[in-house]
Design a protein around this motif. Structure first.
Motif, PDB file in Angstrom:
ATOM      1  N   GLY A 174      43.088  62.489  28.882  1.00 27.34           N
ATOM      2  CA  GLY A 174      42.082  61.500  28.489  1.00 27.34           C
ATOM      3  C   GLY A 174      42.657  60.145  28.103  1.00 27.34           C
ATOM      4  N   LYS A 175      43.852  59.853  28.603  1.00 29.38           N
ATOM      5  CA  LYS A 175      44.513  58.582  28.244  1.00 29.38           C
ATOM      6  C   LYS A 175      43.692  57.367  28.663  1.00 29.38           C
ATOM      7  CE  LYS A 175      48.139  59.812  30.567  1.00 29.38           C
ATOM      8  NZ  LYS A 175      47.672  61.175  30.876  1.00 29.38           N
ATOM      9  N   SER A 176      43.218  57.378  29.917  1.00 33.65           N
ATOM     10  CA  SER A 176      42.473  56.211  30.408  1.00 33.65           C
ATOM     11  C   SER A 176      41.166  56.030  29.636  1.00 33.65           C
ATOM     12  CB  SER A 176      42.190  56.353  31.904  1.00 33.65           C
ATOM     13  OG  SER A 176      43.396  56.408  32.620  1.00 33.65           O
ATOM     14  N   ILE A 202      50.569  49.949  27.898  1.00 30.07           N
ATOM     15  CA  ILE A 202      51.139  50.562  29.101  1.00 30.07           C
ATOM     16  C   ILE A 202      50.737  52.032  29.109  1.00 30.07           C
ATOM     17  CG2 ILE A 202      53.217  51.033  30.461  1.00 30.07           C
ATOM     18  CD1 ILE A 202      54.694  48.904  28.871  1.00 30.07           C
ATOM     19  N   GLU A 203      49.938  52.437  30.087  1.00 28.27           N
ATOM     20  CA  GLU A 203      49.558  53.849  30.219  1.00 28.27           C
ATOM     21  C   GLU A 203      50.424  54.500  31.281  1.00 28.27           C
ATOM     22  OE1 GLU A 203      45.423  54.829  31.299  1.00 28.27           O
ATOM     23  OE2 GLU A 203      46.188  56.705  32.139  1.00 28.27           O
ATOM     24  N   THR A 204      51.168  55.526  30.893  1.00 27.40           N
ATOM     25  CA  THR A 204      51.930  56.278  31.895  1.00 27.40           C
ATOM     26  C   THR A 204      51.618  57.760  31.755  1.00 27.40           C
ATOM     27  OG1 THR A 204      53.871  56.819  30.540  1.00 27.40           O
ATOM     28  CG2 THR A 204      53.895  54.686  31.654  1.00 27.40           C
ATOM     29  N   SER A 228      38.789  66.562  21.038  1.00 26.72           N
ATOM     30  CA  SER A 228      38.589  67.430  19.884  1.00 26.72           C
ATOM     31  C   SER A 228      37.132  67.886  19.789  1.00 26.72           C
ATOM     32  CB  SER A 228      39.035  66.741  18.593  1.00 26.72           C
ATOM     33  OG  SER A 228      38.282  65.567  18.389  1.00 26.72           O
ATOM     34  N   ASP A 229      36.293  67.409  20.718  1.00 27.18           N
ATOM     35  CA  ASP A 229      34.944  67.972  20.828  1.00 27.18           C
ATOM     36  C   ASP A 229      34.997  69.355  21.473  1.00 27.18           C
ATOM     37  OD1 ASP A 229      34.117  67.127  24.013  1.00 27.18           O
ATOM     38  OD2 ASP A 229      35.664  65.944  23.044  1.00 27.18           O
ATOM     39  N   LEU A 230      36.139  69.675  22.083  1.00 29.06           N
ATOM     40  CA  LEU A 230      36.297  71.006  22.668  1.00 29.06           C
ATOM     41  C   LEU A 230      36.923  71.958  21.652  1.00 29.06           C
ATOM     42  CD1 LEU A 230      37.768  70.030  26.178  1.00 29.06           C
ATOM     43  CD2 LEU A 230      35.361  70.368  25.552  1.00 29.06           C
ATOM     44  N   VAL A 270      40.804  63.177  17.935  1.00 33.21           N
ATOM     45  CA  VAL A 270      39.942  62.153  18.521  1.00 33.21           C
ATOM     46  C   VAL A 270      39.085  62.773  19.621  1.00 33.21           C
ATOM     47  CG1 VAL A 270      40.122  60.241  20.178  1.00 33.21           C
ATOM     48  CG2 VAL A 270      41.356  60.096  18.018  1.00 33.21           C
ATOM     49  N   SER A 271      37.913  62.224  19.828  1.00 33.22           N
ATOM     50  CA  SER A 271      37.213  62.475  21.086  1.00 33.22           C
ATOM     51  C   SER A 271      36.919  61.115  21.708  1.00 33.22           C
ATOM     52  CB  SER A 271      35.911  63.249  20.870  1.00 33.22           C
ATOM     53  OG  SER A 271      35.178  63.268  22.089  1.00 33.22           O
ATOM     54  N   ALA A 272      37.722  60.777  22.683  1.00 31.36           N
ATOM     55  CA  ALA A 272      37.545  59.465  23.327  1.00 31.36           C
ATOM     56  C   ALA A 272      36.193  59.427  24.033  1.00 31.36           C
ATOM     57  CB  ALA A 272      38.676  59.206  24.318  1.00 31.36           C
TER      58      ALA A 272
END
Ligand SMILES: Nc1nc2c(ncn2[C@@H]2O[C@H](COP(=O)(O)OP(=O)(O)O)[C@@H](O)[C@H]2O)c(=O)[nH]1
Ligand SMILES: [Mg+2]
Length: 305
Positions: A57-59, A143-145, A193-195, A222-224
């Motif tokens: 769920g990074k993006s 920076i997302e990797t 974390s909703d799961l 977190v729940s993004a």
């Protein structure tokens, strides 16, 4: 040309930034000169690394951060490093769609980079891209990797702070411990974390961190997707960012800048060496076979520049 392009970058023109990145990525003529011209304006952005296994769920999370930083009136730059090729990349498309809300906003600049096809020079390429975006007056560069290999760990050294994103039910997944993710995080996010299983994942994670090192790091649930826990995450990141202009921040800058220099230098040495390998080994080998020069001497000549 590069003079006016440099001015446009410095004034924050997104099209100029995009053009400059293409120039430095492709190592076009004038790339070094352009980087020299913007050099005095670089070194102001706070660089935040976000990494973790694919699909955590990074993006989605990055999008939430963009929203919040934009509300604060800050300019944000995103470099999304994707393992898939730009042509066939499904994940890249996914990122684009998720980030599409921001495409009309002049205060957000998003660039995707394929991680393939760089033959070791990915970090060096990212360094140049970071410097271009930095010089454009961007407050925060994210920076997302995908945190699955050594290359991603190298990239994260460029960042001033690193957020590692995990999710429930990963257990002490081999992906996590083997990838070296336990060593690099300043903040660990258990996203989704909703799961079910978020709490036990937190415990797991704390155990893994303790095993890997003594440095403390922060863990946040977190729940993004549902936009939950984001305020707390923001607080942790902002705490780190607030140190950026203090004496502690100097250490962050030193670490990041020296890593950037090392990546750039490594890449240039490698390029030079590879160029040389194309020309001289056979000629040298001939002389070795004929005992005109020794093997040791031939090796020495190969590494001389
Ligand atoms: N249930 C749940 N799903 C999420 C959450 N965040 C992201 N996802 C979903 O997880 C999938 C992968 O998300 P993405 O942001 O592309 O992950 P990335 O590969 O780490 O960048 C998508 O289907 C998202 O909608 C969350 O907090 N909860
Ligand atoms: Mg992604």
């Amino acid at each position: 040309l590069s003079e006016s392009l440099a001015d446009r970058i410095i004034s924050g023109d997104r099209r100029a930034i995009a053009k400059a990145i293409t120039i430095v990525e492709n190592k076009e003529k004038g790339a070094r000169e352009l980087l020299e011209r913007i050099d005095r304006n670089a070194g102001k952005s706070f660089v935040l690394g976000i990494t973790g296994p694919p699909g955590t769920g990074k993006s989605t999370l990055v999008n939430r951060l963009i929203e919040r930083y934009r509300k604060k009136g800050l300019r944000v730059g995103i470099i999304a490093v994707d393992p898939t090729s730009p042509i066939t990349g499904g994940a890249l498309l996914g990122d684009r769609i998720r980030m599409v809300n921001h495409t009309t906003d002049q205060g957000v600049f998003i660039r995707s980079m394929a991680s393939r096809g760089w033959s070791g020079g990915l970090s060096a390429a990212i360094v140049d891209v970071v410097r271009v975006i930095d010089a454009s007056g961007t407050d925060i560069i994210i920076i997302e990797t995908v945190g699955i290999g050594q290359a991603d760990i190298e990239i994260m050294k460029v960042a001033h702070a690193t957020v590692v994103v995990l999710m429930p039910a990963m257990g002490d997944d081999i992906q996590v411990s083997k990838a070296g993710l336990m060593e690099i995080g300043d903040v660990y996010v258990i996203n989704k974390s909703d799961l079910e299983g978020a709490d036990s994942m937190v415990l797991n994670l704390l155990g893994m961190i303790r095993e890997a090192r003594d440095r403390k790091s922060m863990v946040v649930k977190v729940s993004a997707l549902k936009d939950q826990g984001m305020e707390e995450l923001m607080k942790l990141i902002e705490e780190i960012r607030s140190k950026f202009s203090t004496s502690e921040g100097k250490n962050m800058k030193l670490r990041s800048t020296s890593s950037m220099m090392v990546e750039a230098a490594k890449n240039r040495i490698l390029n030079k060496f590879e160029k040389k390998l194309k020309e001289s080994p056979k000629k040298l080998a001939e002389q070795v076979i004929e005992h005109k020069i020794s093997f040791e001497e031939a090796v020495n000549r190969l590494i001389e520049s």
